[in-house]
Structure formats: C-alpha cells, structure tokens
Scaffold this motif. Structure first.
Motif, short mmCIF file in Angstrom:
data_model
loop_
_atom_site.label_atom_id
_atom_site.label_comp_id
_atom_site.label_asym_id
_atom_site.label_seq_id
_atom_site.Cartn_x
_atom_site.Cartn_y
_atom_site.Cartn_z
N THR A 103 0.85 -1.19 0.00
CA THR A 103 0.00 0.00 0.00
C THR A 103 0.89 1.24 0.00
OG1 THR A 103 -1.65 -1.20 1.28
CG2 THR A 103 -1.89 1.18 1.18
N ILE A 134 1.03 5.18 0.40
CA ILE A 134 0.23 6.25 1.00
C ILE A 134 0.97 7.58 0.89
CG2 ILE A 134 -0.88 7.10 3.12
CD1 ILE A 134 -1.01 4.23 4.14
N ASP A 194 -1.79 4.80 -3.65
CA ASP A 194 -3.11 4.15 -3.65
C ASP A 194 -4.06 4.96 -2.77
OD1 ASP A 194 -2.08 1.71 -4.97
OD2 ASP A 194 -0.99 1.46 -3.07
N LYS A 195 -3.49 5.53 -1.71
CA LYS A 195 -4.29 6.23 -0.70
C LYS A 195 -3.60 7.53 -0.33
CE LYS A 195 -6.39 2.20 0.01
NZ LYS A 195 -7.70 1.93 -0.60
N SER A 225 -7.47 5.18 -9.25
CA SER A 225 -7.73 4.36 -8.06
C SER A 225 -7.39 5.09 -6.76
CB SER A 225 -6.99 3.03 -8.16
OG SER A 225 -5.63 3.28 -8.37
N LEU A 226 -6.95 6.35 -6.85
CA LEU A 226 -6.57 7.09 -5.63
C LEU A 226 -7.78 7.30 -4.71
CD1 LEU A 226 -4.31 8.70 -4.17
CD2 LEU A 226 -5.17 10.73 -5.34
N LYS A 227 -7.60 6.97 -3.44
CA LYS A 227 -8.68 7.17 -2.45
C LYS A 227 -8.14 7.91 -1.24
CE LYS A 227 -12.03 4.25 -3.96
NZ LYS A 227 -11.37 3.31 -4.85
N VAL A 228 -8.99 8.71 -0.63
CA VAL A 228 -8.60 9.33 0.64
C VAL A 228 -8.75 8.27 1.73
CG1 VAL A 228 -9.13 11.12 2.34
CG2 VAL A 228 -9.30 11.64 -0.11
N LEU A 229 -7.64 7.90 2.35
CA LEU A 229 -7.71 6.89 3.42
C LEU A 229 -8.27 7.53 4.69
CD1 LEU A 229 -6.96 3.93 4.03
CD2 LEU A 229 -4.84 4.78 5.02
N THR A 289 -14.62 9.58 7.05
CA THR A 289 -13.35 9.87 6.40
C THR A 289 -12.34 10.39 7.42
OG1 THR A 289 -14.52 10.37 4.39
CG2 THR A 289 -12.28 11.19 4.52
N ARG A 303 -8.09 -0.12 7.61
CA ARG A 303 -8.75 0.57 6.49
C ARG A 303 -8.23 0.15 5.12
NH1 ARG A 303 -10.70 6.75 7.62
NH2 ARG A 303 -11.72 6.36 9.60
N VAL A 304 -7.01 -0.43 5.07
CA VAL A 304 -6.49 -0.73 3.71
C VAL A 304 -6.95 -2.11 3.22
CG1 VAL A 304 -4.49 0.79 3.95
CG2 VAL A 304 -4.25 -1.65 4.48
#
Ligand SMILES: Nc1ncnc2c1ncn2[C@@H]1O[C@H](COP(=O)(O)OP(=O)(O)OP(=O)(O)O)[C@@H](O)[C@H]1O
Ligand SMILES: [Mg+2]
Length: 253
Positions: free
Chosen positions: A3, A5, A143-144, A175-179, A207, A252-253
């Motif tokens: 992952t 980040i 990724d995040k 595919s970027l997400k706010v972790l 979030t 969360r991941v």
C-alpha cells in the motif's frame, strides 16, 4: 500487497512529516515492512533520520533519471524494527523545475516505486506544503492519501482545495482514495479546535480517522531531536496514539 500512502496537505506545518515518521515507526513496530520517501526539498524527514550529510544520491536523481533506482537506506535499530528511508535534500527544489520539461513528469515517482514495491508492505510519502509537481508525483504514485490537518477554521478552506486537486489527479490515477483525514495536532483545550473537529466529523463523517493525535510537547521535542516517539523517553502516551493510528490504517487498507 503493497500500500502506497501519500501524506499530503498544501498547508505548511500541519504535521505531515511528523505523521509520516511516527506512523511509519508504528507500522514497523507492528511488524510491517515500511519504506518512507522524503519528497520535500526541506528534507525534514531525511534530517529526522540523520541522513542529510551522509547521502550523495537522493530521490531527486531517481526522478530525473529513470536508470537511477530509488536510493534506499535501511536504518537498523536494536530496540525497534528496521525502517527504510529514501532521502531528499534542498536540491529537490531545482529538480521540480527541471522535471517540467521531462516526458511523463507526473508519473516518474510511480514508475520508480513500482520497481521496489514488493519489498515493502507500506510505502509512505512525505510531501511539501504545495500542490506542485512533487505533490502531484506523490498522489499519482499513491493508492491512498492521508490528510493531516489542524483543527482551525482556515484549515477547512485548505481541505476543500486539496479535495479539488485530488479529483483532478483521478484523471492520472483513477484508483486514488482518501484513506483518512487526521486531526494531527488537536488541542482540545481550545474552543475553536473543538468546534472545528466537530464540524470536520459532521462534514466528512468516517473519512476522519477516529484516532486523534493531541498536541503533545513530547512529539515536538522528539521531532526536534530527530527521533520517533518510540525512541524518545517520556513520549509513551504519544507513541500509544500513533500505534492506535497505525492499527486504524491497517484496518482501512
Ligand atoms: N501532535 C503534535 N503535538 C505537538 N507538536 C506537533 C505535533 N505534530 C507536529 N508537531 C510539531 O509541529 C511542527 C510542524 O510539524 P511538521 O513538520 O510535521 O509539519 P509539516 O506539515 O510536515 O510541515 P511542512 O509543511 O513545513 O512540511 C513541528 O515542529 C512538529 O514537531
Ligand atoms: Mg514537512
């Protein structure tokens, strides 16, 4: 699975570097294989590991030259799990300008990370306080994203700007997400900070990480001494808070 980040917020001094260093140390303490990448010309993360005078090759060279792999320094420690660091120095500021004329300038870090990713469980990228090409490289590679923030009214505006930039990045990295948004230096004694933290939780809901990092002089002192809270005596409470954050990140991941 690795992952990646990015720790980002274009606002200065909100705790990006402190979060990167201490979350990294916590993930390592939980047995994860961790790589930290300094992508800030200020080189604060690099100094935290005492690497600033020891290195000749930095992340800058790898961004400019695809044939120069990321310079990975593994920091072994007797009482702690080892952690790996890719350093940066002030020269990275000129690299950002030089990158402007290069092909694939936004994807350079991503391509370099792909080559080493399988050696790590978590790769954390510390970014500068701007939304320039370096931060874009981090967001394209990630990724995040974790967004550390202060609980001040002016921070809310900054968060909205960052959200807009992240939606632009989706064109390059869908595919970027706010972790999570992290209250990284919350002072619950201040009415403004309590009000803003309540507002953030109402607006952004889950979030926002449930873990909050309170303001703690030991975090500041450890940072100035170039140590993670795990290696600084008296910082046990702070270390516990970052460990809780690490557990929340893993879940969360
Ligand atoms: N929870 C905390 N309690 C007390 N001090 C903190 C805390 N988190 C960060 N700090 C201190 O706040 C200052 C700014 O933190 P840090 O350098 O991590 O921010 P930054 O977002 O990386 O800054 P920049 O935008 O300049 O890179 C540092 O002196 C750091 O030690
Ligand atoms: Mg920083």
């Amino acid at each position: 699975m690795t992952t990646v980040i990015a720790v980002a917020n274009q606002k200065g001094g909100v705790g990006k570097t402190t979060t990167t260093a201490n979350l990294g140390a916590s993930l390592a303490a939980l047995g994860q294989r961790v790589l930290l990448i300094d992508l800030d010309p200020q080189g604060n993360l690099t100094s935290a590991y005492g690497l600033e005078r020891k290195v000749e090759i930095t992340v800058a060279e790898s961004l400019l030259d695809r044939n120069t792999p990321l310079p990975i320094h593994t920091i072994e420690s007797a009482d702690q799990h080892s952690i790996s660091v890719v350093p940066a120095t002030i020269g990275l500021a000129t690299t950002e300008a030089a990158l402007m004329t290069k092909l694939g300038r936004e994807q350079r870090l991503r391509d370099q990370i792909l080559a080493v990713a399988e050696q790590f469980d978590f790769i954390l990228i510390d970014t500068p306080p701007s939304l320039g090409l370096l931060t874009i490289n981090a967001l394209v590679a990630a990724d995040k994203v974790i967004i550390p923030t202060e609980a001040r009214f002016f921070s809310i505006q900054g968060l909205q700007m960052l959200e807009e930039s992240i939606s632009e990045i989706l064109y390059l990295n869908s595919s970027l997400k706010v972790l999570g948004i992290l209250l990284s230096k919350l002072d619950r004694r201040l009415r403004e900070e309590r009000a803003v933290s309540t507002y953030l939780r109402e607006k952004w809901g889950d979030t926002v990480f449930s873990t909050e990092i309170g303001t703690n002089s030991k975090i500041l002192e450890a940072g100035s001494a170039g140590a993670s809270v795990f290696r600084y005596s008296g910082a046990e409470k702070a270390a516990e808070a970052y460990l809780e954050l690490a557990r929340e990140v893993i879940s969360r991941v």
